[in-house]
Design a protein around this motif. Sequence first.
Motif, PDB file in Angstrom:
ATOM      1  N   PRO A   1       0.839  -1.205   0.000  1.00  0.00           N
ATOM      2  CA  PRO A   1       0.000   0.000   0.000  1.00  0.00           C
ATOM      3  C   PRO A   1       0.873   1.253   0.000  1.00  0.00           C
ATOM      4  CG  PRO A   1      -0.657  -1.517   1.747  1.00  0.00           C
ATOM      5  CD  PRO A   1       0.633  -2.017   1.194  1.00  0.00           C
ATOM      6  N   LYS A   2       0.470   2.227  -0.771  1.00  0.00           N
ATOM      7  CA  LYS A   2       1.164   3.512  -0.839  1.00  0.00           C
ATOM      8  C   LYS A   2       0.176   4.608  -0.474  1.00  0.00           C
ATOM      9  CE  LYS A   2       5.298   2.281  -1.927  1.00  0.00           C
ATOM     10  NZ  LYS A   2       6.343   2.492  -0.948  1.00  0.00           N
ATOM     11  N   LEU A   3       0.237   5.715  -1.146  1.00  0.00           N
ATOM     12  CA  LEU A   3      -0.608   6.866  -0.843  1.00  0.00           C
ATOM     13  C   LEU A   3      -2.095   6.508  -0.884  1.00  0.00           C
ATOM     14  CD1 LEU A   3      -0.879  10.006  -0.528  1.00  0.00           C
ATOM     15  CD2 LEU A   3      -1.017  10.066  -3.011  1.00  0.00           C
ATOM     16  N   GLU A   4      -2.811   6.975   0.120  1.00  0.00           N
ATOM     17  CA  GLU A   4      -4.269   6.898   0.098  1.00  0.00           C
ATOM     18  C   GLU A   4      -4.794   8.317   0.252  1.00  0.00           C
ATOM     19  OE1 GLU A   4      -8.018   4.516   2.067  1.00  0.00           O
ATOM     20  OE2 GLU A   4      -6.109   4.470   3.105  1.00  0.00           O
ATOM     21  N   ASP A   5      -5.686   8.711  -0.646  1.00  0.00           N
ATOM     22  CA  ASP A   5      -6.262  10.043  -0.599  1.00  0.00           C
ATOM     23  C   ASP A   5      -7.720   9.977  -1.032  1.00  0.00           C
ATOM     24  OD1 ASP A   5      -6.221   9.818  -3.382  1.00  0.00           O
ATOM     25  OD2 ASP A   5      -4.528  11.166  -3.640  1.00  0.00           O
ATOM     26  N   ILE A   6      -8.296  11.109  -1.361  1.00  0.00           N
ATOM     27  CA  ILE A   6      -9.712  11.135  -1.731  1.00  0.00           C
ATOM     28  C   ILE A   6     -10.004  10.325  -2.991  1.00  0.00           C
ATOM     29  CG2 ILE A   6     -10.165  13.347  -0.603  1.00  0.00           C
ATOM     30  CD1 ILE A   6     -10.100  14.630  -3.416  1.00  0.00           C
ATOM     31  N   HIS A   7      -8.976  10.056  -3.805  1.00  0.00           N
ATOM     32  CA  HIS A   7      -9.165   9.293  -5.036  1.00  0.00           C
ATOM     33  C   HIS A   7      -9.146   7.791  -4.789  1.00  0.00           C
ATOM     34  CE1 HIS A   7      -8.901  13.008  -7.215  1.00  0.00           C
ATOM     35  NE2 HIS A   7      -7.760  13.273  -6.619  1.00  0.00           N
ATOM     36  N   GLY A   8      -8.467   7.351  -3.732  1.00  0.00           N
ATOM     37  CA  GLY A   8      -8.413   5.928  -3.420  1.00  0.00           C
ATOM     38  C   GLY A   8      -7.068   5.496  -2.871  1.00  0.00           C
ATOM     39  N   GLN A   9      -6.897   4.177  -2.750  1.00  0.00           N
ATOM     40  CA  GLN A   9      -5.673   3.574  -2.232  1.00  0.00           C
ATOM     41  C   GLN A   9      -4.795   3.124  -3.386  1.00  0.00           C
ATOM     42  OE1 GLN A   9      -4.544   2.740   1.194  1.00  0.00           O
ATOM     43  NE2 GLN A   9      -2.740   2.507  -0.090  1.00  0.00           N
ATOM     44  N   ARG A  10      -3.547   3.601  -3.395  1.00  0.00           N
ATOM     45  CA  ARG A  10      -2.594   3.191  -4.420  1.00  0.00           C
ATOM     46  C   ARG A  10      -1.746   2.044  -3.886  1.00  0.00           C
ATOM     47  NH1 ARG A  10      -3.938   8.183  -4.726  1.00  0.00           N
ATOM     48  NH2 ARG A  10      -4.117   9.321  -6.676  1.00  0.00           N
TER      49      ARG A  10
ATOM     50  N   LEU B   1       8.384  -2.128 -11.514  1.00  0.00           N
ATOM     51  CA  LEU B   1       7.404  -1.620 -10.572  1.00  0.00           C
ATOM     52  C   LEU B   1       6.084  -1.443 -11.308  1.00  0.00           C
ATOM     53  CD1 LEU B   1       7.802   1.064  -7.892  1.00  0.00           C
ATOM     54  CD2 LEU B   1       5.888   1.203  -9.484  1.00  0.00           C
ATOM     55  N   THR B   2       5.042  -2.057 -10.781  1.00  0.00           N
ATOM     56  CA  THR B   2       3.699  -1.849 -11.328  1.00  0.00           C
ATOM     57  C   THR B   2       2.904  -1.067 -10.298  1.00  0.00           C
ATOM     58  OG1 THR B   2       2.809  -3.919 -10.444  1.00  0.00           O
ATOM     59  CG2 THR B   2       3.783  -3.992 -12.646  1.00  0.00           C
ATOM     60  N   ALA B   3       2.124  -0.123 -10.764  1.00  0.00           N
ATOM     61  CA  ALA B   3       1.320   0.718  -9.884  1.00  0.00           C
ATOM     62  C   ALA B   3      -0.144   0.583 -10.262  1.00  0.00           C
ATOM     63  CB  ALA B   3       1.770   2.174 -10.013  1.00  0.00           C
ATOM     64  N   ARG B   4      -0.992   0.612  -9.245  1.00  0.00           N
ATOM     65  CA  ARG B   4      -2.435   0.574  -9.475  1.00  0.00           C
ATOM     66  C   ARG B   4      -3.142   1.316  -8.362  1.00  0.00           C
ATOM     67  NH1 ARG B   4      -3.445  -5.667  -7.860  1.00  0.00           N
ATOM     68  NH2 ARG B   4      -1.655  -5.796  -6.539  1.00  0.00           N
ATOM     69  N   ILE B   5      -4.415   1.596  -8.585  1.00  0.00           N
ATOM     70  CA  ILE B   5      -5.213   2.317  -7.595  1.00  0.00           C
ATOM     71  C   ILE B   5      -6.562   1.631  -7.435  1.00  0.00           C
ATOM     72  CG2 ILE B   5      -6.057   3.948  -9.342  1.00  0.00           C
ATOM     73  CD1 ILE B   5      -6.218   6.061  -7.071  1.00  0.00           C
ATOM     74  N   ALA B   6      -6.956   1.457  -6.182  1.00  0.00           N
ATOM     75  CA  ALA B   6      -8.312   1.027  -5.855  1.00  0.00           C
ATOM     76  C   ALA B   6      -9.073   2.317  -5.568  1.00  0.00           C
ATOM     77  CB  ALA B   6      -8.311   0.095  -4.654  1.00  0.00           C
ATOM     78  N   GLU B   7      -9.797   2.798  -6.572  1.00  0.00           N
ATOM     79  CA  GLU B   7     -10.442   4.098  -6.461  1.00  0.00           C
ATOM     80  C   GLU B   7     -11.630   4.067  -5.503  1.00  0.00           C
ATOM     81  OE1 GLU B   7      -9.867   6.388 -10.545  1.00  0.00           O
ATOM     82  OE2 GLU B   7     -10.718   4.393 -10.824  1.00  0.00           O
ATOM     83  N   THR B   8     -11.790   5.143  -4.771  1.00  0.00           N
ATOM     84  CA  THR B   8     -12.885   5.293  -3.831  1.00  0.00           C
ATOM     85  C   THR B   8     -14.212   5.151  -4.570  1.00  0.00           C
ATOM     86  OG1 THR B   8     -11.523   6.795  -2.527  1.00  0.00           O
ATOM     87  CG2 THR B   8     -13.908   6.836  -2.107  1.00  0.00           C
ATOM     88  N   GLY B   9     -15.075   4.301  -4.036  1.00  0.00           N
ATOM     89  CA  GLY B   9     -16.388   4.111  -4.631  1.00  0.00           C
ATOM     90  C   GLY B   9     -16.423   3.142  -5.794  1.00  0.00           C
ATOM     91  N   ARG B  10     -15.297   2.533  -6.116  1.00  0.00           N
ATOM     92  CA  ARG B  10     -15.225   1.564  -7.215  1.00  0.00           C
ATOM     93  C   ARG B  10     -14.725   0.236  -6.663  1.00  0.00           C
ATOM     94  NH1 ARG B  10     -16.718   3.333 -12.503  1.00  0.00           N
ATOM     95  NH2 ARG B  10     -16.318   5.544 -12.625  1.00  0.00           N
ATOM     96  N   GLU B  11     -15.111  -0.824  -7.330  1.00  0.00           N
ATOM     97  CA  GLU B  11     -14.666  -2.150  -6.921  1.00  0.00           C
ATOM     98  C   GLU B  11     -13.485  -2.572  -7.783  1.00  0.00           C
ATOM     99  OE1 GLU B  11     -16.402  -6.670  -6.851  1.00  0.00           O
ATOM    100  OE2 GLU B  11     -17.798  -5.007  -6.741  1.00  0.00           O
ATOM    101  N   GLY B  12     -12.412  -2.978  -7.155  1.00  0.00           N
ATOM    102  CA  GLY B  12     -11.241  -3.477  -7.873  1.00  0.00           C
ATOM    103  C   GLY B  12     -10.282  -2.389  -8.288  1.00  0.00           C
ATOM    104  N   PRO B  13      -8.978  -2.688  -8.214  1.00  0.00           N
ATOM    105  CA  PRO B  13      -7.965  -1.701  -8.588  1.00  0.00           C
ATOM    106  C   PRO B  13      -7.789  -1.537 -10.097  1.00  0.00           C
ATOM    107  CG  PRO B  13      -6.936  -3.639  -7.651  1.00  0.00           C
ATOM    108  CD  PRO B  13      -8.403  -3.853  -7.579  1.00  0.00           C
ATOM    109  N   ARG B  14      -7.290  -0.388 -10.499  1.00  0.00           N
ATOM    110  CA  ARG B  14      -7.052  -0.041 -11.893  1.00  0.00           C
ATOM    111  C   ARG B  14      -5.547   0.106 -12.112  1.00  0.00           C
ATOM    112  NH1 ARG B  14      -6.304   5.056 -13.970  1.00  0.00           N
ATOM    113  NH2 ARG B  14      -7.104   6.058 -12.112  1.00  0.00           N
ATOM    114  N   PHE B  15      -5.040  -0.504 -13.178  1.00  0.00           N
ATOM    115  CA  PHE B  15      -3.624  -0.409 -13.547  1.00  0.00           C
ATOM    116  C   PHE B  15      -3.274   1.038 -13.880  1.00  0.00           C
ATOM    117  CE2 PHE B  15      -0.467  -0.317 -16.996  1.00  0.00           C
ATOM    118  CZ  PHE B  15       0.584  -0.988 -16.403  1.00  0.00           C
ATOM    119  N   ILE B  16      -2.155   1.520 -13.336  1.00  0.00           N
ATOM    120  CA  ILE B  16      -1.688   2.870 -13.618  1.00  0.00           C
ATOM    121  C   ILE B  16      -0.477   2.856 -14.534  1.00  0.00           C
ATOM    122  CG2 ILE B  16      -0.751   4.999 -12.632  1.00  0.00           C
ATOM    123  CD1 ILE B  16      -2.295   4.333 -10.060  1.00  0.00           C
TER     124      ILE B  16
END
Length: 131
Positions: A78-87, A105-120
Amino acid sequence: MTYDQRYNEHVEDRNTGKNHEKATIFDDKLINYTLNPLHPRGGSKAEAMAKALGYDQSNYLALKANIIESLQKYEAVPKLEDIHGQRYQVVMRLTGPNGKEANVLTARIAETGREGPRFINAYVTKKKVKG
């Protein structure tokens, strides 16, 4: 398929142990950003990926498969978590089509209000592999 349907197919956080086999990475993200040497922000990362592992826009499907296959082997940090979601970041050891190995390094975000992380993004890194 709608954006929401594609989005919900993303891989869950490794720490939950769910849905690695359903990992989805959008092709356009790999082609137009991750592996695009002409991209104003990511061009140098694309060049490093080509040099280190031999991945470029012509063989993006091989990179996509390699990342999806490797997600279950490494820890999602887990990295930064903000209003957009958990990275999250996952550093994995990949072997490219040129036969060389490198940490990616692969990065993704589990966006707030959405199910499942998105590849960044994904890029070659000197960071150590965990898990």
